[in-house]
Write a protein that holds these residues in place. Sequence first.
Motif: not given
Lengths: 326, 527
Positions: B108, B116, B218
Amino acid sequence: MINFIFKRILQLIPVLLGISVLVFLLLYLIPGDPAMTLLGQDATVEEIDRFKEQMGLNEPFIVQLGVFLLKLVKGDLGDSIFQSMPVADIIMKHLPATLELATLALIIALIIAIPVGIISAVKQFSWVDYTSMFFAQLGVSIPVFWLGLMMILFFSVELNMLPSFGRGDPLFFSIAQTIKTGNLYYVVDSLKHIILPALALGLMSAAFITRMVRSAMLEVLKEDYIRTAEAKGVKGFFVVIKHAFRNALIPIVTIVGLQFGNLLGGAIVTETVFAWPGIGRLVITAIGQRDFPLVQGTVLVIALVFALINLVVDILYTLINPKIQQ
Amino acid sequence: MVALKKMRWLAIVIAVVMVISGCSYEDTNQGTSSEGSSAGANEIKVALDIDAVSTDPRLTNESAGKRVNELVYDGLVRLSNNLEPEPSLALEWSNPDSKTWIFKLRENVNFHDGEPLTAEDVKYTFDTLLDPEFQAPSLALYDPIESVEIIDEYTVQFNLSRPYAPLLSNLELGIVPKHIAEKEDKSLSSNPVGTGPYKMVKWEKNSEISFEKNESYWGGESKVSKITYYIIPDNSTRVASLESGDIDFIHSPLSPQDIERVKGNDKFNVVETQGLGFTYLNFNHQNELLSDVKVRQAISHLIDKEVISKSIYRDMDTPALSPLIPASWAFTEDVPVFGYDVEMSKKLFKEAGWEDTDGDGFYDKEGKRFEIKISTHSEDPNRIQTAEYLQNELEKNGIKVEVLTNEWPTFSTNMLEGKFDIALLGWLNLFDPDRAMYNQFHSQSGSNYGKYNNEKVDALLLSGRETLDQEKRKEIYNEIAQIVTEEVGYNVLLYQGYIAMYSKRIEGFTPNASGNLYGLRNAVLTE
């Protein structure tokens, strides 16, 4: 007049070609190449060799020159080795900043130099004359980088009045923005950025031009026709401006033209001190990296600007003194 | 009237110049000026000394490009402030054997364009990097990688041709998006797209590079929404712009004389640490005078590192011992030291057969005077001063010295071709002891400019690369350091210091000795 300009522009072509070959030869002769700088400290000998091979740097001089000239004739200045962009694009991004800086520096220089030079000549050997000559001497002697740094320390660090580095929006663009929006902020911001570098750069020229104006004026003020004009009862001010200054203009215009060229060159130091993103810094960096195409292109463009200034100076001569045209 | 006409001409000329200078300007400013009103308080302004060359991590080798990559890209690992590899895009890694590394990727994670990140991108990054045609500057550091295999969407395997301990520290390299890079070879060089905490939004060459935070990072959203790098080449101007408040953060290179002034100003933090580089004298072992180890040692006894550090570098850089830097886990103080000792130097010269027989103040042997050249590069005024100091010191003690300074391209070409006697230069980015050792002292290596040659050292250098246990590696590199210092392969003069000076408005940020600015993502700006 049109014929004259056209002829002069035609004469430029061999000159620029000669300059290109000369610069190419110089770059070829100085030791060092871009490979080691571009590939850095971890590169192996094989990698450096491969790079030179790819770049055509291992070819004989004549071949390299031929390739360069063929491209040039097609109007292609090639690609920068370091910036992986066409040289012409890079120059067009940097040249305006330098032209803007040099123009404003010249305007500042003229605003100071013409009145001071005239007054010094008219009042020769007075305290005014001595004071202005003292400052002119000082202006010629002070190194630009020191003056620039002192200005930054005073106006930016101490007084916090002006930005310490960089260029705001281009002045021309800001003026348009201000006209469009009616908001003065744009112009003021650009002026705030340019004023220190332009002053630092312009003061040295101001000193040169002041001395030139003074000596040219002194020369003319001794002439018979000045005495005649005074005898006819023309007021002092008109004598000085209309009769004397006009005749003193030829040498002054010459030096102003040369000074503009100098300003383009002198901008290198100023641009470095004030982090002004102009062509002077560009060419210095390019020489330091041995970015051959970029050095070539930049020098060529600077030479072209020089030549065009000379042309403008010649046109101005004919306007000042119509006899010259014949 | 004529005067008026003239003025009109002048006005036209100036107007034309103004038009030319304005016309070619494209408005890329998106409505903000560099000090514009819309530049909110939530912006950190950093000043750098040079502009980036390329923003493609595979092609970057200069400091400014690295500073961009740290914000825009992530590598598989990230080196902590004490140079230990920590998980970044790779969550974990393992060594089934000494030539195989398996990395499990974080899931992710998206690139700035929303695509991605997968194992494909990792493989593509290293495949292109290893292709000689691609001409990656740091290719030599990745040379032992034979292939990169995709195990599944989030697992990659690196197969090595031989065990290679420094691999991890070199995997900080940013991972590039395959879908963009394969379309056009050079687009990432000026329009970087990565997975990092900031996106690059503008790059005005030689002027400024602007970043905005990546809201879907992230590692969590950064508190500072904008970071701008301004390019200010002059060291003193850079310090002045910090003092005037135009800039919030500056770091090395700095001029020693400006640092004291800022230290006395309570608006700024000044952090001085050991950097990741050293400045050294490279002896050309092919020079007949310098090929004698006694001569190299005799010269070393005439060099007062304390004086160089204090008088020229004002303690910014500190006297050095060996090629192992204090910031490294392999650092040791257990190496031979050649203190300043004129008598000892004389004795060694005499043992090597050099004496002043004709009384001219210089050593001679078989009618030949002892003459050498010390070369350095002109970009670094401190190095020029150091070379001149050495000249003065050596000439007082019997050695005729000529100092040569050239621009970097000329100087480095001469180094590569072995055209020097003693050269003064430095090595940087020493994340692993291998980095200032293998390419420098191995007899078959290209960066071994002085052609130092010692079979035992060659063997040790190889085992240093092939041993994975850090304690064992430390022993190996300590032994190498002892040998090359004893034999004066190099005379390492100074450990380079790293200095960061920044506004006290920036909190929650610890400067990193490598100059890495990734940590700014954790910073908070107080008013």
